[in-house]
Each structure stands twice: as structure tokens, then as C-alpha cells.
Design a protein around this motif. Structure first.
Motif, PDB file in Angstrom:
ATOM      1  N   LEU A   1       0.823  -1.217   0.000  1.00 12.73           N
ATOM      2  CA  LEU A   1       0.000   0.000   0.000  1.00 12.73           C
ATOM      3  C   LEU A   1       0.853   1.261   0.000  1.00 12.73           C
ATOM      4  O   LEU A   1       0.396   2.325  -0.433  1.00 12.73           O
ATOM      5  N   ARG A   2       2.088   1.160   0.467  1.00 16.38           N
ATOM      6  CA  ARG A   2       2.959   2.338   0.482  1.00 16.38           C
ATOM      7  C   ARG A   2       3.602   2.574  -0.873  1.00 16.38           C
ATOM      8  O   ARG A   2       3.745   3.721  -1.303  1.00 16.38           O
ATOM      9  N   HIS A   3       3.980   1.507  -1.575  1.00 19.27           N
ATOM     10  CA  HIS A   3       4.745   1.654  -2.814  1.00 19.27           C
ATOM     11  C   HIS A   3       3.967   1.295  -4.079  1.00 19.27           C
ATOM     12  O   HIS A   3       4.308   1.787  -5.151  1.00 19.27           O
ATOM     13  N   GLY A   4       2.955   0.416  -3.972  1.00 19.38           N
ATOM     14  CA  GLY A   4       2.344  -0.103  -5.188  1.00 19.38           C
ATOM     15  C   GLY A   4       1.036   0.528  -5.589  1.00 19.38           C
ATOM     16  O   GLY A   4       0.632   0.434  -6.742  1.00 19.38           O
ATOM     17  N   LYS A   5       0.288   1.146  -4.657  1.00 19.58           N
ATOM     18  CA  LYS A   5      -1.037   1.695  -4.930  1.00 19.58           C
ATOM     19  C   LYS A   5      -1.924   0.635  -5.597  1.00 19.58           C
ATOM     20  O   LYS A   5      -2.441   0.828  -6.702  1.00 19.58           O
ATOM     21  N   PRO A   6      -2.121  -0.505  -4.930  1.00 17.74           N
ATOM     22  CA  PRO A   6      -2.894  -1.580  -5.561  1.00 17.74           C
ATOM     23  C   PRO A   6      -4.394  -1.321  -5.476  1.00 17.74           C
ATOM     24  O   PRO A   6      -4.877  -0.526  -4.665  1.00 17.74           O
ATOM     25  N   GLN A   7      -5.148  -2.023  -6.311  1.00 15.72           N
ATOM     26  CA  GLN A   7      -6.599  -2.023  -6.252  1.00 15.72           C
ATOM     27  C   GLN A   7      -7.133  -3.311  -5.614  1.00 15.72           C
ATOM     28  O   GLN A   7      -8.298  -3.366  -5.238  1.00 15.72           O
ATOM     29  N   GLN A   8      -6.256  -4.327  -5.520  1.00 18.02           N
ATOM     30  CA  GLN A   8      -6.668  -5.584  -4.901  1.00 18.02           C
ATOM     31  C   GLN A   8      -5.458  -6.233  -4.239  1.00 18.02           C
ATOM     32  O   GLN A   8      -4.373  -6.265  -4.812  1.00 18.02           O
ATOM     33  N   VAL A   9      -5.654  -6.757  -3.037  1.00 23.22           N
ATOM     34  CA  VAL A   9      -4.627  -7.496  -2.308  1.00 23.22           C
ATOM     35  C   VAL A   9      -5.254  -8.795  -1.814  1.00 23.22           C
ATOM     36  O   VAL A   9      -6.323  -8.774  -1.198  1.00 23.22           O
ATOM     37  N   VAL A  10      -4.595  -9.912  -2.118  1.00 25.00           N
ATOM     38  CA  VAL A  10      -5.098 -11.232  -1.722  1.00 25.00           C
ATOM     39  C   VAL A  10      -4.076 -11.873  -0.792  1.00 25.00           C
ATOM     40  O   VAL A  10      -2.907 -12.025  -1.168  1.00 25.00           O
ATOM     41  N   ILE A  11      -4.522 -12.248   0.411  1.00 22.56           N
ATOM     42  CA  ILE A  11      -3.660 -12.920   1.391  1.00 22.56           C
ATOM     43  C   ILE A  11      -4.149 -14.353   1.532  1.00 22.56           C
ATOM     44  O   ILE A  11      -5.318 -14.589   1.879  1.00 22.56           O
ATOM     45  N   GLY A  12      -3.269 -15.297   1.228  1.00 27.87           N
ATOM     46  CA  GLY A  12      -3.618 -16.712   1.357  1.00 27.87           C
ATOM     47  C   GLY A  12      -2.670 -17.418   2.312  1.00 27.87           C
ATOM     48  O   GLY A  12      -1.455 -17.317   2.185  1.00 27.87           O
ATOM     49  N   LEU A  13      -3.232 -18.149   3.282  1.00 29.67           N
ATOM     50  CA  LEU A  13      -2.435 -18.897   4.256  1.00 29.67           C
ATOM     51  C   LEU A  13      -3.051 -20.283   4.394  1.00 29.67           C
ATOM     52  O   LEU A  13      -4.246 -20.422   4.708  1.00 29.67           O
ATOM     53  N   GLU A  14      -2.230 -21.294   4.148  1.00 33.42           N
ATOM     54  CA  GLU A  14      -2.704 -22.682   4.223  1.00 33.42           C
ATOM     55  C   GLU A  14      -1.742 -23.486   5.079  1.00 33.42           C
ATOM     56  O   GLU A  14      -0.523 -23.436   4.890  1.00 33.42           O
ATOM     57  N   CYS A  15      -2.289 -24.251   6.014  1.00 34.55           N
ATOM     58  CA  CYS A  15      -1.492 -25.107   6.882  1.00 34.55           C
ATOM     59  C   CYS A  15      -2.073 -26.513   6.864  1.00 34.55           C
ATOM     60  O   CYS A  15      -3.288 -26.695   7.003  1.00 34.55           O
ATOM     61  N   ASP A  16      -1.204 -27.513   6.665  1.00 36.33           N
ATOM     62  CA  ASP A  16      -1.614 -28.917   6.694  1.00 36.33           C
ATOM     63  C   ASP A  16      -0.446 -29.747   7.211  1.00 36.33           C
ATOM     64  O   ASP A  16       0.513 -29.210   7.782  1.00 36.33           O
ATOM     65  N   GLU A  17      -0.485 -31.056   6.991  1.00 38.11           N
ATOM     66  CA  GLU A  17       0.570 -31.925   7.519  1.00 38.11           C
ATOM     67  C   GLU A  17       1.908 -31.714   6.829  1.00 38.11           C
ATOM     68  O   GLU A  17       2.956 -32.134   7.350  1.00 38.11           O
ATOM     69  N   THR A  18       1.919 -31.093   5.648  1.00 34.77           N
ATOM     70  CA  THR A  18       3.179 -30.845   4.940  1.00 34.77           C
ATOM     71  C   THR A  18       3.837 -29.530   5.321  1.00 34.77           C
ATOM     72  O   THR A  18       4.972 -29.270   4.917  1.00 34.77           O
ATOM     73  N   GLY A  19       3.134 -28.672   6.074  1.00 36.40           N
ATOM     74  CA  GLY A  19       3.716 -27.404   6.482  1.00 36.40           C
ATOM     75  C   GLY A  19       2.750 -26.251   6.285  1.00 36.40           C
ATOM     76  O   GLY A  19       1.528 -26.448   6.172  1.00 36.40           O
ATOM     77  N   CYS A  20       3.281 -25.039   6.246  1.00 34.96           N
ATOM     78  CA  CYS A  20       2.492 -23.815   6.083  1.00 34.96           C
ATOM     79  C   CYS A  20       3.019 -23.033   4.896  1.00 34.96           C
ATOM     80  O   CYS A  20       4.233 -22.917   4.703  1.00 34.96           O
ATOM     81  N   ARG A  21       2.077 -22.462   4.132  1.00 39.82           N
ATOM     82  CA  ARG A  21       2.432 -21.666   2.959  1.00 39.82           C
ATOM     83  C   ARG A  21       1.654 -20.357   2.998  1.00 39.82           C
ATOM     84  O   ARG A  21       0.416 -20.371   3.037  1.00 39.82           O
TER      85      ARG A  21
END
Length: 464
Positions: free
Chosen positions: A380-400
Motif C-alpha cells: 500500500l505504500r509503494h504499489g497503490k494496488p486495487q486488490q490485495v489477496v492474502i492466502g495462508l494454508e497449513c496442513d501436515e506438509t507445512g504452512c504456505r
């Protein structure tokens, strides 16, 4: 410069098995060719000497045959069959041509014991001997009358057959060397077979699996190398574990210091600002009834106090995540994204959470929150975006974790160039994960933080 050096090193690399097989094979072929050439050369020299030595013997035998059936006044050689050479001719390996005194051919015979050599051997022998190698003699009758001439030449069929037998012996030796090469190659190939396993282990370690260990080959040299490498890998693993433990400790100390500062700011500056606000309200109330000239100053003090209080709230949010310890990571991220949505109504925020996020270790939850917080701030400081998507997934293989924006203010990633990005990178490495900052097409940036299951378990053990 490094790419050229790497290419030069790859070009200079030697495959021992292939190198050994090629060298011995070339040596065997060279021995075969050289020995065959020596056999041919010796045959040429032997044939040249043999023709000169046998010429006199042939001359006497032919003269004796010519005298047996003819009188002193008859000079014709009609009916001569060279029967006198039937016994010795096959041993001599010669061809004899007889002409009368008028140069008319009388008889042409080649004496050979049978068998046939390859056409190539006969052709090579003929080229080396040439047509000049021959023995010419005169057939005479008593009392010194010349009745004809004869020419002795080598029988190429017999000579090439003899040479071919010698070359077969040479080829047998060559095949023996090649067989020996195969017998040498097989144990070498067996001894070096663990090299593929060693390369596989190196690939696993390059991917971050420091627990991988080398196989123990039968070849003692490779066994020593494998043992030494495993020792170095164990030392590296211990060193990295100690560094990671120290980094986690530093992160914990940093978070504790932030919480302490947040408490100090809230308790001291917050209370002071609240008191100033109350005093400004009291002054404004008195000024309205007694001294209206003081109203602008009282309102200004109240406005500045409100602005300072709002700024203090922002600083407190940066120092201490709201609800992270009390309500968990999912609620804290929702509050963080909601706050940005209220401050940036023109930008659409999406939060996608999957898995048991609140069951993560405290250090990892704090780290994920800080990474999302810094990513949103940078976007938000440098890019002036119109959309931001935050994805967080955790399972037995780890977190992404993945944060995507479509901002236009940045053209290339700035990993390592800013303190915020550098801080995220250091935090992810301290937690045992992998960090990446990449441009998106056609615009925007992507922040990725991947924590495998091993890293999650290591953080949990260090926390305990």
C-alpha cells in the motif's frame, strides 16, 4: 564470469568409467592396427627375399624338366607342365610363367595349398608388393642353347592367406585386450555405482534436507569421502541449528521488547495524552462562558491531542498485534486486514485461511503475522494496488503464505534492498522457511513464505 568458469569446469570434467573404457579400447585398436601394419611390412620384406632365393631353385628345376623329353636339336617347350614344381611349389607360394624363345606363353601356374584370404588383405598386399617384385630367368638346353624364359612372382593368394592367419592372431590379441577392458570396466562400474546415490544425497542437501547422509560404498576411497562429508554435514547441521535457535531467541526478545514498549507507550503516553485531552476540554468549556478568545487555542490543543492519540494507536498496532495472543492468528489477521480496509476503502482485500492456523507455535504465528503486516505496508505504500489477496494454508506438509497485489508502483522486486523486505527474509530464515519476492505479470508483486513440516516441528521444539 562465474558462468564461463562453470562451463569450463563442466567441459573439463571427466567420466572415469567412460574415460577408462575409451582409453583401453583405443589402445587395443592401436595395438591391432600397428601389429597388422608390422605383419604386412614383414610379409613384404619376406616375400621380396623369398622370391630372389627361390628363383635359382626354380630355374634348375625348370631346366631339368625341359631336358627330360627333348633332344639337343629341338628347342620347343610345348607340353611343359611344370610338374617338377608340384612338390615344392605349394611350399614356396609362387607363380611361374614360361614363354618360349618367341615370347609365346607356354604355361602359367600358381602353386598354393588352398584357402582364401579376405579381398582387403590381398588388395593391401598387392599394393605394398607392387608389380616390380619378380624373378626373371632363362631356360637353356645343352650345349648352352636358349629355349625360353620364365618369370617367378609371388602367389598373392597364398601369401595373403599366410598374412591373414597372422593378422587373425593379432586380432585375437586385440579382442583379448578388449575383453580384459570389459572385465576391468565391470568392477570399476560396480565400485563407482554409489556415485549416483552420492549425487542424489547432494541434491537433497541442496534442497535443504540436512539430515540426508551419504551411502557407504565398497570402494575405500569413496567410503572415506562419504564419512568425511557426513561429518561436515553433521557439523553444519549443528551450526545451523544453533544459529536458528539464536535467531528464534532474538525474535522472541524483539517481540518481548515490542510488547514492553507498547505497554510503556500505552501506560505513560496514553495516560498523558488522555489527561491533556481532558484539560483541553475543561479549558474549552471555561472559555465558552468566560473568555471566548481562548476557544481557538483550546480547540487546537484538543485536535493535536486527538491526532497524537490516533498516531499512538497506530504505533501500538505495529508494536503489539491486536488479539494475537488472546484470540489467535486467524482473528488477528482478520482485524489487521479489516483495519487496512477501513483506511483504504478504494482497495479490495481478500483473506483466505485454510487449515489449523491457530494450532501453530507462538513464534511461527507471530512471524506469519509480521510478514503479512509488512507485506501489506509495502504494497500500500509503494504499489497503490486495487486488490490485495492474502492466502495462508497449513496442513501436515507445512504452512504456505502468499500475499499478492496488483500495484503499479514497483517494476522489479527489491529483495534485500529495503529494511522491511530484509526483515521478512531474516524472519523466515530464522523460522526455517524459504522466502521469495517475485514480480507478477502484467503488474504487481508476490510475497511467498513456505515453512515445511520439519521447520514447524523445529520451531515448536525450540519454543518448548
Amino acid at each position: 564470469m562465474s558462468e564461463h568458469l562453470k562451463e569450463a569446469q563442466e567441459a573439463a570434467a571427466v567420466d572415469l568409467k567412460r574415460h577408462l573404457l575409451l582409453r583401453v579400447s583405443l589402445f587395443a585398436l592401436a595395438i591391432g592396427v600397428a601389429a597388422s601394419a608390422v605383419v604386412l611390412q614383414q610379409a613384404v620384406e619376406r616375400i621380396g627375399t623369398h622370391i630372389q632365393r627361390t628363383g635359382n631353385t626354380v630355374e634348375r628345376l625348370i631346366a631339368g624338366e625341359a631336358d627330360q623329353t627333348r633332344d639337343a636339336f629341338r628347342r620347343s617347350l610345348d607340353g611343359m607342365t611344370l610338374a617338377s614344381l608340384d612338390g615344392i611349389g605349394p611350399l614356396l607360394g609362387i607363380c611361374v610363367a614360361v614363354d618360349d624363345i618367341y615370347k609365346r606363353p607356354v604355361v602359367r601356374r600358381c602353386f598354393h595349398a588352398g584357402g582364401e584370404a579376405p579381398a582387403g588383405v590381398r588388395w593391401a598386399l598387392a599394393r605394398l608388393i607392387g608389380p616390380e617384385l619378380q624373378y626373371r630367368g632363362v631356360i637353356g638346353q645343352y650345349p648352352g642353347v636358349k629355349v625360353g624364359e620364365f618369370v617367378v612372382t609371388p602367389d598373392l593368394d597364398s601369401e595373403s592367406l599366410a598374412v591373414w592367419k597372422q593378422i587373425q592372431t593379432v586380432l585375437g590379441m586385440t579382442l583379448g585386450i578388449l575383453l580384459l577392458n570389459l572385465l576391468i570396466y565391470r568392477p570399476v562400474h560396480r565400485a563407482l555405482r554409489p556415485a549416483d546415490q552420492i549425487l542424489a544425497v547432494l541434491g537433497r542437501m541442496e534442497a535443504g534436507e540436512l539430515t540426508a547422509r551419504m551411502p557407504r560404498p565398497r570402494l575405500i576411497e569413496l567410503r572415506r569421502i562419504a564419512a568425511g562429508f557426513d561429518h561436515l554435514a553433521e557439523q553444519l547441521q549443528k551450526t545451523l541449528a544453533a544459529q536458528r535457535h539464536l535467531a528464534l531467541r532474538l525474535l522472541a526478545v524483539r517481540e518481548e521488547e515490542r510488547r514492553r514498549l507498547a505497554r510503556e507507550l500505552h501506560d505513560e503516553f496514553g495516560q498523558c495524552l488522555a489527561s491533556i485531552g481532558a484539560e483541553a476540554a475543561f479549558i474549552r468549556g471555561r472559555a465558552e462562558t468566560r473568555d471566548p478568545d481562548l476557544l481557538p487555542a483550546a480547540r487546537a490543543v484538543a485536535a493535536v491531542t486527538a491526532h497524537m492519540m490516533e498516531s499512538l494507536q497506530g504505533i501500538l498496532l505495529q508494536l503489539r498485534p491486536v488479539g494475537l495472543e488472546e484470540f489467535g492468528l486467524q482473528a488477528a489477521l482478520g482485524e489487521l486486514v479489516g483495519g487496512w480496509q477501513r483506511r483504504q476503502p478504494d482497495c479490495r482485500f481478500e483473506l483466505e485461511l485454510r487449515g489449523e492456523i491457530d494450532a501453530l507455535p507462538d513464534a511461527l504465528r507471530t512471524g506469519l503475522y509480521r510478514i503479512v503486516q509488512e507485506s501489506l505496508t509495502n504494497a500500500l505504500r509503494h504499489g497503490k494496488p486495487q486488490q490485495v489477496v492474502i492466502g495462508l494454508e497449513c496442513d501436515e506438509t507445512g504452512c504456505r503464505l502468499q500475499v499478492d497485489d496488483d500495484g503499479t508502483g514497483r517494476k522489479e522486486p527489491t529483495a534485500g534492498s529495503g529494511l522491511g523486505v530484509l526483515g521478512m527474509h531474516e524472519r523466515v530464515e530464522a523460522l526455517g522457511g524459504r522466502f521469495a519476492l517475485q514480480p507478477r505479470r502484467p503488474r504487481g508483486m508476490r510475497v511467498e513464505a513456505d515453512f515445511p513440516a520439519e521447520a514447524v516441528r523445529a520451531v515448536e521444539m525450540n519454543h518448548e
